[in-house]
Scaffold this active site. Structure first.
Site, short mmCIF file in Angstrom:
data_model
loop_
_atom_site.label_atom_id
_atom_site.label_comp_id
_atom_site.label_asym_id
_atom_site.label_seq_id
_atom_site.Cartn_x
_atom_site.Cartn_y
_atom_site.Cartn_z
N GLU A 12 0.84 -1.21 0.00
CA GLU A 12 0.00 0.00 0.00
C GLU A 12 0.87 1.25 0.00
O GLU A 12 1.85 1.33 0.74
CB GLU A 12 -0.91 -0.01 1.23
CG GLU A 12 -1.89 1.16 1.23
CD GLU A 12 -2.95 1.00 2.31
OE1 GLU A 12 -3.57 -0.08 2.39
OE2 GLU A 12 -3.14 1.96 3.07
N THR A 43 -3.95 4.86 -1.39
CA THR A 43 -5.02 5.42 -0.55
C THR A 43 -5.68 6.63 -1.21
O THR A 43 -5.14 7.23 -2.15
CB THR A 43 -4.48 5.82 0.85
OG1 THR A 43 -3.48 6.82 0.66
CG2 THR A 43 -3.91 4.64 1.59
N ASP A 103 -13.36 8.63 6.67
CA ASP A 103 -13.75 9.42 7.84
C ASP A 103 -13.99 10.84 7.38
O ASP A 103 -13.23 11.37 6.57
CB ASP A 103 -12.62 9.38 8.89
CG ASP A 103 -12.47 7.99 9.47
OD1 ASP A 103 -13.49 7.43 9.93
OD2 ASP A 103 -11.35 7.45 9.44
N ALA A 117 -19.58 1.79 4.12
CA ALA A 117 -18.87 1.21 2.96
C ALA A 117 -19.75 0.21 2.21
O ALA A 117 -19.64 0.08 0.98
CB ALA A 117 -17.58 0.55 3.43
N HIS A 143 -13.60 -2.07 14.80
CA HIS A 143 -13.44 -0.69 14.34
C HIS A 143 -13.48 0.23 15.56
O HIS A 143 -14.24 -0.01 16.50
CB HIS A 143 -14.59 -0.36 13.36
CG HIS A 143 -14.48 1.00 12.78
ND1 HIS A 143 -15.12 2.10 13.30
CD2 HIS A 143 -13.77 1.46 11.71
CE1 HIS A 143 -14.83 3.17 12.57
NE2 HIS A 143 -14.02 2.80 11.59
N LYS A 159 -20.84 -5.89 3.86
CA LYS A 159 -19.99 -5.48 2.72
C LYS A 159 -19.75 -6.67 1.80
O LYS A 159 -19.70 -6.54 0.58
CB LYS A 159 -18.66 -4.92 3.23
CG LYS A 159 -18.80 -3.69 4.10
CD LYS A 159 -17.51 -2.96 4.33
CE LYS A 159 -16.73 -3.44 5.51
NZ LYS A 159 -15.67 -2.50 5.93
N PHE A 210 -0.68 6.71 16.58
CA PHE A 210 -1.53 6.28 15.47
C PHE A 210 -2.38 5.07 15.88
O PHE A 210 -3.56 4.98 15.55
CB PHE A 210 -0.61 5.95 14.28
CG PHE A 210 -1.33 5.84 12.98
CD1 PHE A 210 -2.23 6.82 12.57
CD2 PHE A 210 -1.13 4.74 12.14
CE1 PHE A 210 -2.90 6.70 11.37
CE2 PHE A 210 -1.80 4.62 10.94
CZ PHE A 210 -2.69 5.60 10.56
N HIS A 260 -0.55 -7.86 3.37
CA HIS A 260 -0.67 -6.54 2.73
C HIS A 260 0.16 -5.56 3.56
O HIS A 260 -0.16 -5.32 4.73
CB HIS A 260 -2.15 -6.12 2.72
CG HIS A 260 -2.40 -4.77 2.10
ND1 HIS A 260 -2.52 -4.58 0.74
CD2 HIS A 260 -2.57 -3.54 2.66
CE1 HIS A 260 -2.76 -3.31 0.49
NE2 HIS A 260 -2.79 -2.65 1.64
P1 FAD Z 1 -17.57 0.70 7.34
O1 FAD Z 1 -17.36 -0.69 6.94
O2 FAD Z 1 -18.73 1.44 6.78
O3 FAD Z 1 -17.64 0.72 8.94
C1 FAD Z 1 -17.46 1.93 9.68
C2 FAD Z 1 -18.14 1.81 11.04
O4 FAD Z 1 -19.54 1.86 10.83
C3 FAD Z 1 -17.88 0.51 11.79
O5 FAD Z 1 -17.84 0.80 13.17
C4 FAD Z 1 -19.10 -0.35 11.47
O6 FAD Z 1 -19.39 -1.30 12.48
C5 FAD Z 1 -20.18 0.72 11.40
N1 FAD Z 1 -21.29 0.37 10.51
C6 FAD Z 1 -21.23 -0.18 9.29
N2 FAD Z 1 -22.46 -0.35 8.78
C7 FAD Z 1 -23.33 0.14 9.69
C8 FAD Z 1 -24.74 0.25 9.75
N3 FAD Z 1 -25.53 -0.15 8.74
N4 FAD Z 1 -25.31 0.81 10.86
C9 FAD Z 1 -24.53 1.23 11.90
N5 FAD Z 1 -23.18 1.12 11.91
C10 FAD Z 1 -22.58 0.59 10.81
N6 FAD Z 1 -9.52 5.80 4.90
C11 FAD Z 1 -9.45 6.74 3.92
O7 FAD Z 1 -9.97 7.85 4.07
N7 FAD Z 1 -8.78 6.47 2.75
C12 FAD Z 1 -8.20 5.28 2.51
O8 FAD Z 1 -7.62 5.08 1.44
C13 FAD Z 1 -8.29 4.27 3.51
N8 FAD Z 1 -7.76 3.04 3.30
C14 FAD Z 1 -7.93 2.05 4.25
C15 FAD Z 1 -7.47 0.77 3.99
C16 FAD Z 1 -7.63 -0.25 4.92
C17 FAD Z 1 -7.14 -1.64 4.60
C18 FAD Z 1 -8.25 0.02 6.17
C19 FAD Z 1 -8.39 -1.05 7.21
C20 FAD Z 1 -8.72 1.31 6.45
C21 FAD Z 1 -8.58 2.33 5.49
N9 FAD Z 1 -9.07 3.63 5.70
C22 FAD Z 1 -8.97 4.58 4.72
C23 FAD Z 1 -9.70 3.97 6.98
C24 FAD Z 1 -11.23 3.78 6.95
O9 FAD Z 1 -11.80 4.65 6.01
C25 FAD Z 1 -11.74 4.09 8.35
O10 FAD Z 1 -11.34 3.08 9.24
C26 FAD Z 1 -13.24 4.35 8.45
O11 FAD Z 1 -13.51 4.83 9.76
C27 FAD Z 1 -14.11 3.12 8.23
O12 FAD Z 1 -14.13 2.73 6.94
P2 FAD Z 1 -14.81 1.32 6.55
O13 FAD Z 1 -14.77 1.23 5.09
O14 FAD Z 1 -14.23 0.24 7.35
O15 FAD Z 1 -16.31 1.62 7.05
#
Ligand code: FAD
Length: 285
Positions: A12, A43, A103, A117, A143, A159, A210, A260
């Site tokens: 990454e 990212t 975020d 997501a 999370h 997802k 971090f 990864h």
């Molecule tokens: P989600 O899967 O949507 O989950 C986020 C939170 O919402 C979780 O607590 C989940 O339990 C909760 N949730 C999900 N669905 C629901 C629902 N229906 N109702 C209520 N709660 C729910 N961030 C960036 O900005 N850019 C990047 O390029 C980036 N790359 C990343 C790569 C990896 C491998 C990882 C692990 C993280 C990365 N992040 C990145 C950080 C990520 O965007 C954050 O951790 C963000 O807070 C959550 O994203 P997610 O896609 O996991 O969200």
């Protein structure tokens, strides 16, 4: 040099913000290409702030003959904005994407069309059918905003049900958390590959800050040992390499489908860990 791919290896990068950052990343990409990663992901800044930089970096990776996969975060964006971005990726022949919620940038309150997501994954599937192989994030230690571990896994499952093909985890230093998470997923019939995210230890105090933010636990014995090294960066580096390599060995020997690496746009630690794991020689610069 051994040019066999490291099985299941991915890397990454983040899009650089300055000329010197571009040079640094170019050098890193050239060195790490010797590991023959299966893909390199890039990212995507919150709120689309790195949209062009993410695309440019992915295109540069593809020019190296490697598979480049942009991240895409949906939070704060409209359907039209996301449609444009995925069509732009598709227009370039990019067919792997990491779909995230992201975020909200501080000061922003509107979540936009994609609150989670899973909604973004569903939208990518709806609009582009099976063009993209879609990766999503997973959290073996939950999370940071999650209040309930089981619920967090069900949100992860949403997802997968929406069409994700693979997952990459948040980094961790406790392999048991990963194995427990994978077992819990398999019990729910979540059968996609869950690739452990690996963070090489570059400096300890930054890593501690971090890790607080992203909910990663650093084992007490690692913290105490690192603290005892103080500013002795050579010892921090050597111990960090041993800890992370031993964890990777265990992950691979107990069934992880690959690794990864969060390279932080630096080559040396990832190279050295992979050299120990896969017997690769580092590229000369
Ligand atoms: P989600 O899967 O949507 O989950 C986020 C939170 O919402 C979780 O607590 C989940 O339990 C909760 N949730 C999900 N669905 C629901 C629902 N229906 N109702 C209520 N709660 C729910 N961030 C960036 O900005 N850019 C990047 O390029 C980036 N790359 C990343 C790569 C990896 C491998 C990882 C692990 C993280 C990365 N992040 C990145 C950080 C990520 O965007 C954050 O951790 C963000 O807070 C959550 O994203 P997610 O896609 O996991 O969200």
């Amino acid at each position: 040099m051994n040019t066999q791919p490291c099985p299941g290896l991915s890397l990454e990068y983040f899009p650089p913000k300055s000329e010197s950052g571009v040079e640094q990343l170019n050098k890193t990409r050239m060195q790490l290409a010797a590991l023959c990663p299966e893909f390199c992901s890039v990212t995507f800044g919150a709120g689309g702030s790195t949209r062009q930089g993410t695309l440019d970096t992915v295109l540069a990776i593809r020019e190296q003959g490697l598979n480049g996969a942009p991240h895409l975060s949906g939070i704060g964006a409209s359907e039209q904005q996301i449609r444009e971005i995925i069509e732009q990726y598709r227009g370039h022949g990019i067919n792997k994407i990491i779909a995230l919620r992201g975020d909200l940038p501080s000061g922003t309150v509107e979540s936009g069309a994609f609150r989670y997501a899973a909604e973004l994954v569903a939208f990518i599937r709806e609009t582009t059918s099976d063009w993209f192989e879609i990766g999503v994030a997973a959290y073996p230690e939950a999370h940071p905003q999650s209040h309930n571990y089981d619920q967090d896994i069900l949100h992860f499952k949403a997802k997968v049900d929406a069409g994700a093909h693979l997952a990459i985890t948040q980094y961790f230093f406790n392999p048991d958390a990963y194995f427990h998470f994978v077992d819990s997923c398999r019990k729910l019939n979540i059968n996609i590959p869950i690739i452990p995210g690996i963070m090489p230890i570059l400096g300890f105090s930054r890593l501690q800050r971090f890790s607080e933010l992203c909910g990663t636990e650093i084992p007490r014995w690692v913290t105490r040992r690192m603290e005892s090294y103080g500013d002795d960066m050579a010892s921090v580096r050597a111990f960090g390499l041993d800890v992370v390599t031993a964890m990777c060995e265990r992950l691979l020997s107990q069934g992880a489908p690959g690794l990864h690496f969060y390279t932080m746009n630096r080559a040396s630690l990832t190279t050295e860990i992979c050299q120990r794991l896969y017997g690769k020689r580092p590229a000369t610069t």
